[in-house]
Design a protein around this motif. Sequence first.
Motif, PDB file in Angstrom:
ATOM      1  N   ALA A 161      49.514  59.995  37.858  1.00 51.63           N
ATOM      2  CA  ALA A 161      48.162  59.953  36.932  1.00 51.63           C
ATOM      3  C   ALA A 161      47.674  58.620  37.080  1.00 51.63           C
ATOM      4  O   ALA A 161      48.178  57.607  37.719  1.00 51.63           O
ATOM      5  CB  ALA A 161      48.973  60.162  35.491  1.00 51.63           C
ATOM      6  N   PRO A 162      46.306  58.532  36.766  1.00 49.05           N
ATOM      7  CA  PRO A 162      45.514  57.519  37.291  1.00 49.05           C
ATOM      8  C   PRO A 162      45.801  55.997  35.855  1.00 49.05           C
ATOM      9  O   PRO A 162      45.856  55.161  36.457  1.00 49.05           O
ATOM     10  CB  PRO A 162      43.980  57.834  36.822  1.00 49.05           C
ATOM     11  N   VAL A 163      46.167  56.592  34.823  1.00 48.24           N
ATOM     12  CA  VAL A 163      46.450  55.681  33.824  1.00 48.24           C
ATOM     13  C   VAL A 163      47.413  56.200  32.795  1.00 48.24           C
ATOM     14  O   VAL A 163      47.137  57.175  32.374  1.00 48.24           O
ATOM     15  CB  VAL A 163      45.105  55.173  32.929  1.00 48.24           C
ATOM     16  N   GLY A 164      48.243  55.274  32.136  1.00 42.71           N
ATOM     17  CA  GLY A 164      48.971  55.466  31.131  1.00 42.71           C
ATOM     18  C   GLY A 164      50.341  55.613  31.188  1.00 42.71           C
ATOM     19  O   GLY A 164      51.059  56.276  31.953  1.00 42.71           O
ATOM     20  N   SER A 165      50.995  55.618  29.803  1.00 36.86           N
ATOM     21  CA  SER A 165      52.438  55.462  29.523  1.00 36.86           C
ATOM     22  C   SER A 165      52.376  56.167  27.939  1.00 36.86           C
ATOM     23  O   SER A 165      51.476  55.996  27.302  1.00 36.86           O
ATOM     24  CB  SER A 165      53.100  54.224  29.766  1.00 36.86           C
ATOM     25  N   GLY A 199      40.837  60.859  25.872  1.00 33.12           N
ATOM     26  CA  GLY A 199      41.018  61.994  26.476  1.00 33.12           C
ATOM     27  C   GLY A 199      40.433  62.413  28.021  1.00 33.12           C
ATOM     28  O   GLY A 199      41.157  63.106  28.865  1.00 33.12           O
ATOM     29  N   VAL A 200      39.650  61.619  28.623  1.00 34.14           N
ATOM     30  CA  VAL A 200      39.246  62.000  30.089  1.00 34.14           C
ATOM     31  C   VAL A 200      40.574  61.383  30.736  1.00 34.14           C
ATOM     32  O   VAL A 200      40.633  61.748  32.058  1.00 34.14           O
ATOM     33  CB  VAL A 200      38.034  60.685  30.469  1.00 34.14           C
ATOM     34  N   LEU A 201      41.279  60.180  30.393  1.00 34.82           N
ATOM     35  CA  LEU A 201      42.473  59.736  31.110  1.00 34.82           C
ATOM     36  C   LEU A 201      43.618  60.831  30.727  1.00 34.82           C
ATOM     37  O   LEU A 201      44.330  61.275  31.668  1.00 34.82           O
ATOM     38  CB  LEU A 201      42.847  58.390  30.674  1.00 34.82           C
ATOM     39  N   ALA A 202      43.783  61.192  29.575  1.00 43.83           N
ATOM     40  CA  ALA A 202      44.930  62.287  29.128  1.00 43.83           C
ATOM     41  C   ALA A 202      44.819  63.288  29.779  1.00 43.83           C
ATOM     42  O   ALA A 202      45.698  64.023  30.217  1.00 43.83           O
ATOM     43  CB  ALA A 202      44.898  62.349  27.582  1.00 43.83           C
ATOM     44  N   ALA A 203      43.868  63.810  30.235  1.00 41.33           N
ATOM     45  CA  ALA A 203      43.463  65.119  30.892  1.00 41.33           C
ATOM     46  C   ALA A 203      44.033  65.260  32.340  1.00 41.33           C
ATOM     47  O   ALA A 203      44.836  65.942  32.567  1.00 41.33           O
ATOM     48  CB  ALA A 203      41.928  65.564  30.975  1.00 41.33           C
TER      49      ALA A 203
END
Length: 347
Positions: free
Chosen positions: A217-221, A248-252
Amino acid sequence: MTTRPKTSDPVTPRVIADLRSDTVTTPTPEMRDAMAHAAVGDDVYGEDPSVNELQAEVARLCGMEAGLYMPSGTMTNQVAIALHTRRGEEVVCAEGSHIYEWELGMMAAFSGVVPRFVPAPLGVPAPEEVRAAVRHSVHQSPTGLISLENTHNKAGGTVIPLEVLAGIRAVADAEGLPLHLDGARVFNAAAALSVPLSEITRHFHTVSVCLSKGLGAPVGSVLVGRAEHMRQAHRYRKMMGGGMRQAGVLAAAALVALRGGPARLAGDHRRARVLAEALVNAGYDVNLAAVQTNIVYATIPDAAARSAAWARSGVLANALGPDSVRFVLHHQIGDEALEGALRVLTA
């Protein structure tokens, strides 16, 4: 008027393979499409449907009640430490743990706690060593938390056996202590053990699950645990500046990685073994027993100079000490890219 002669731009070598980390991957077309069409809302208010879907799905996979999406694994780890500890306490952790080595003293700066290390051959602390590290005396800093890392980055991406996890959870229960997992690459651990993720995470009170490493994924934990803990974690995330609003653009994109990434991990592990054995055959020192997932550490004299020379030939790797180089396989290094890298690394 005198004109200066034109100089050619410096030539940037074509990158054959970027093996610095599994964080260097770029979003796939499917991820970019999901980002473009994501349903969004204000996540700080809990109103982003894509974030809520991601949190619920990670929690379900881990067998936990709830989850909270954050920008990084450092943040999820440090929020967990804040949740479980009080100032002046100690965190029992394996030597070389990421929460100490690479999180910039944040456990002391934010939570006012310090680490107490236990020996961890190949990244695996023995339950009896963990028990011996626990402190309840009025004359010493009391233990507030036990934290494990699986896979263990600095040990070489090694996996903690399930029976060891059960033994350490028994210690935590006997001592009345919470148990946290830094699961930056916990999906890699599950793939290596050929078990569902929940077989690992069920031993813990909270788990940090990184989506931007092995899964791509591009971003996140996501931090998962009890719903009550996640409500408290929301406040700590806000204190650290982790409220991302229309995330949400990242979560998607993270949902795409979560659903498709685990199936690719066995290929990363296979290619890591191929790389490790090729380095050994080329005369480099690699502890093959530590090559259990997607990370390879090699002992290479004058590591910085050697990695710089490889970079000029299009292969990127991280020199992490005077004689240590780390290589990390990921889903954007296929067999062809690995073959090209091996031609450079073993020349």
